[in-house]
Motif scaffolding. Sequence first.
Motif, PDB file in Angstrom:
ATOM      1  N   TYR A  49      -7.591  -3.421  -0.349  1.00  0.00           N
ATOM      2  CA  TYR A  49      -6.344  -2.702  -0.643  1.00  0.00           C
ATOM      3  C   TYR A  49      -6.573  -1.196  -0.450  1.00  0.00           C
ATOM      4  O   TYR A  49      -5.779  -0.512   0.185  1.00  0.00           O
ATOM      5  N   HIS A  50      -7.681  -0.705  -0.965  1.00  0.00           N
ATOM      6  CA  HIS A  50      -7.977   0.733  -0.826  1.00  0.00           C
ATOM      7  C   HIS A  50      -8.322   1.114   0.612  1.00  0.00           C
ATOM      8  O   HIS A  50      -8.008   2.221   1.046  1.00  0.00           O
ATOM      9  N   LYS A  51      -8.957   0.218   1.334  1.00  0.00           N
ATOM     10  CA  LYS A  51      -9.210   0.496   2.747  1.00  0.00           C
ATOM     11  C   LYS A  51      -7.898   0.599   3.512  1.00  0.00           C
ATOM     12  O   LYS A  51      -7.753   1.460   4.396  1.00  0.00           O
ATOM     13  N   ARG A  52      -6.933  -0.241   3.185  1.00  0.00           N
ATOM     14  CA  ARG A  52      -5.613  -0.176   3.809  1.00  0.00           C
ATOM     15  C   ARG A  52      -4.913   1.136   3.457  1.00  0.00           C
ATOM     16  O   ARG A  52      -4.238   1.728   4.295  1.00  0.00           O
ATOM     17  N   LEU A  53      -5.069   1.559   2.201  1.00  0.00           N
ATOM     18  CA  LEU A  53      -4.456   2.832   1.799  1.00  0.00           C
ATOM     19  C   LEU A  53      -5.018   3.993   2.608  1.00  0.00           C
ATOM     20  O   LEU A  53      -4.288   4.881   3.028  1.00  0.00           O
ATOM     21  N   LYS A  54      -6.341   3.994   2.816  1.00  0.00           N
ATOM     22  CA  LYS A  54      -6.967   5.068   3.588  1.00  0.00           C
ATOM     23  C   LYS A  54      -6.436   5.104   5.022  1.00  0.00           C
ATOM     24  O   LYS A  54      -6.317   6.169   5.617  1.00  0.00           O
ATOM     25  N   LEU A  55      -6.148   3.937   5.568  1.00  0.00           N
ATOM     26  CA  LEU A  55      -5.645   3.872   6.937  1.00  0.00           C
ATOM     27  C   LEU A  55      -4.134   4.085   7.010  1.00  0.00           C
ATOM     28  O   LEU A  55      -3.571   4.112   8.098  1.00  0.00           O
ATOM     29  N   GLY A  56      -3.500   4.222   5.856  1.00  0.00           N
ATOM     30  CA  GLY A  56      -2.060   4.422   5.846  1.00  0.00           C
ATOM     31  C   GLY A  56      -1.269   3.151   6.082  1.00  0.00           C
ATOM     32  O   GLY A  56      -0.087   3.198   6.397  1.00  0.00           O
ATOM     33  N   GLY A  67       4.701  -0.983  -1.646  1.00  0.00           N
ATOM     34  CA  GLY A  67       4.907   0.276  -2.358  1.00  0.00           C
ATOM     35  C   GLY A  67       4.311   0.201  -3.756  1.00  0.00           C
ATOM     36  O   GLY A  67       3.542  -0.688  -4.093  1.00  0.00           O
ATOM     37  N   PHE A  68       4.649   1.150  -4.568  1.00  0.00           N
ATOM     38  CA  PHE A  68       4.240   1.211  -5.969  1.00  0.00           C
ATOM     39  C   PHE A  68       2.727   1.128  -6.163  1.00  0.00           C
ATOM     40  O   PHE A  68       2.226   0.250  -6.870  1.00  0.00           O
ATOM     41  N   PRO A  69       1.964   2.034  -5.567  1.00  0.00           N
ATOM     42  CA  PRO A  69       0.504   1.948  -5.677  1.00  0.00           C
ATOM     43  C   PRO A  69      -0.014   2.038  -7.114  1.00  0.00           C
ATOM     44  O   PRO A  69      -0.998   1.392  -7.456  1.00  0.00           O
ATOM     45  N   ARG A  70       0.645   2.804  -7.952  1.00  0.00           N
ATOM     46  CA  ARG A  70       0.185   2.910  -9.342  1.00  0.00           C
ATOM     47  C   ARG A  70       0.386   1.587 -10.080  1.00  0.00           C
ATOM     48  O   ARG A  70      -0.453   1.172 -10.885  1.00  0.00           O
ATOM     49  N   VAL A  71       1.491   0.924  -9.792  1.00  0.00           N
ATOM     50  CA  VAL A  71       1.749  -0.377 -10.418  1.00  0.00           C
ATOM     51  C   VAL A  71       0.705  -1.392  -9.961  1.00  0.00           C
ATOM     52  O   VAL A  71       0.224  -2.204 -10.757  1.00  0.00           O
ATOM     53  N   LYS A  72       0.329  -1.340  -8.689  1.00  0.00           N
ATOM     54  CA  LYS A  72      -0.715  -2.246  -8.185  1.00  0.00           C
ATOM     55  C   LYS A  72      -2.038  -1.993  -8.897  1.00  0.00           C
ATOM     56  O   LYS A  72      -2.754  -2.939  -9.239  1.00  0.00           O
ATOM     57  N   GLU A  73      -2.379  -0.740  -9.122  1.00  0.00           N
ATOM     58  CA  GLU A  73      -3.616  -0.419  -9.842  1.00  0.00           C
ATOM     59  C   GLU A  73      -3.592  -1.034 -11.238  1.00  0.00           C
ATOM     60  O   GLU A  73      -4.575  -1.618 -11.692  1.00  0.00           O
ATOM     61  N   TRP A  74      -2.467  -0.896 -11.926  1.00  0.00           N
ATOM     62  CA  TRP A  74      -2.331  -1.465 -13.258  1.00  0.00           C
ATOM     63  C   TRP A  74      -2.373  -2.989 -13.208  1.00  0.00           C
ATOM     64  O   TRP A  74      -2.920  -3.636 -14.111  1.00  0.00           O
ATOM     65  N   VAL A 124       0.750 -10.616 -10.575  1.00  0.00           N
ATOM     66  CA  VAL A 124       0.629 -11.178  -9.227  1.00  0.00           C
ATOM     67  C   VAL A 124       1.776 -10.696  -8.352  1.00  0.00           C
ATOM     68  O   VAL A 124       1.568 -10.290  -7.203  1.00  0.00           O
ATOM     69  N   ILE A 125       2.977 -10.704  -8.879  1.00  0.00           N
ATOM     70  CA  ILE A 125       4.137 -10.228  -8.114  1.00  0.00           C
ATOM     71  C   ILE A 125       3.929  -8.773  -7.705  1.00  0.00           C
ATOM     72  O   ILE A 125       4.214  -8.384  -6.571  1.00  0.00           O
ATOM     73  N   ALA A 126       3.393  -7.973  -8.617  1.00  0.00           N
ATOM     74  CA  ALA A 126       3.148  -6.556  -8.317  1.00  0.00           C
ATOM     75  C   ALA A 126       2.162  -6.384  -7.163  1.00  0.00           C
ATOM     76  O   ALA A 126       2.272  -5.427  -6.391  1.00  0.00           O
ATOM     77  N   LEU A 127       1.219  -7.302  -7.024  1.00  0.00           N
ATOM     78  CA  LEU A 127       0.255  -7.203  -5.927  1.00  0.00           C
ATOM     79  C   LEU A 127       0.911  -7.407  -4.564  1.00  0.00           C
ATOM     80  O   LEU A 127       0.439  -6.886  -3.560  1.00  0.00           O
ATOM     81  N   PHE A 128       2.002  -8.157  -4.535  1.00  0.00           N
ATOM     82  CA  PHE A 128       2.615  -8.520  -3.263  1.00  0.00           C
ATOM     83  C   PHE A 128       3.849  -7.693  -2.901  1.00  0.00           C
ATOM     84  O   PHE A 128       4.317  -7.771  -1.775  1.00  0.00           O
ATOM     85  N   ILE A 129       4.360  -6.917  -3.832  1.00  0.00           N
ATOM     86  CA  ILE A 129       5.521  -6.073  -3.535  1.00  0.00           C
ATOM     87  C   ILE A 129       5.030  -4.799  -2.857  1.00  0.00           C
ATOM     88  O   ILE A 129       4.139  -4.124  -3.372  1.00  0.00           O
TER      89      ILE A 129
END
Length: 126
Positions: free
Chosen positions: A116-123, A66-73, A59-64
């Motif tokens: 989350y992925h839509k936000r990534l696409k928009l930068g 940066g770290f897109p790979r950590v969020k995926e995990w 849960v903490i990883a979802l809110f920090i």
Amino acid sequence: MKRINILYWVFTGLFGGFMMFSAIPDIISVPDAVEMVSGQLGYPEYIIPFLGVAKALGVIALFIPGFPRVKEWAYAGLTFDLIGATYSGIAVGGFDPAMLMMVVIFGIEGLSYIYYHKRLKLGEAS
């Protein structure tokens, strides 16, 4: 763009809150959590705080930021946790209509992940 951000934070907040509220009793080994996981499901007691800490870190990883790979995990790990809990409940006690609540939780998680992925696409996020 603003709509995507709002929806992302609503779904992520709901999902993160649900998962954190399920992690805290596991971390501190509340007797009801111990009874359910060990007594009813048959898992060893030592796994309970471990699962709670793992959920909390996810849960903490979802809110920090940066770290897109950590969020995926984190999304993957939290999904595995929910699948395992659902499967364990069905394997031990059979289907219970109350388990349909898990469909809602999976749906909220899925929407959080999609936005989350839509936000990534928009930068907007990383």
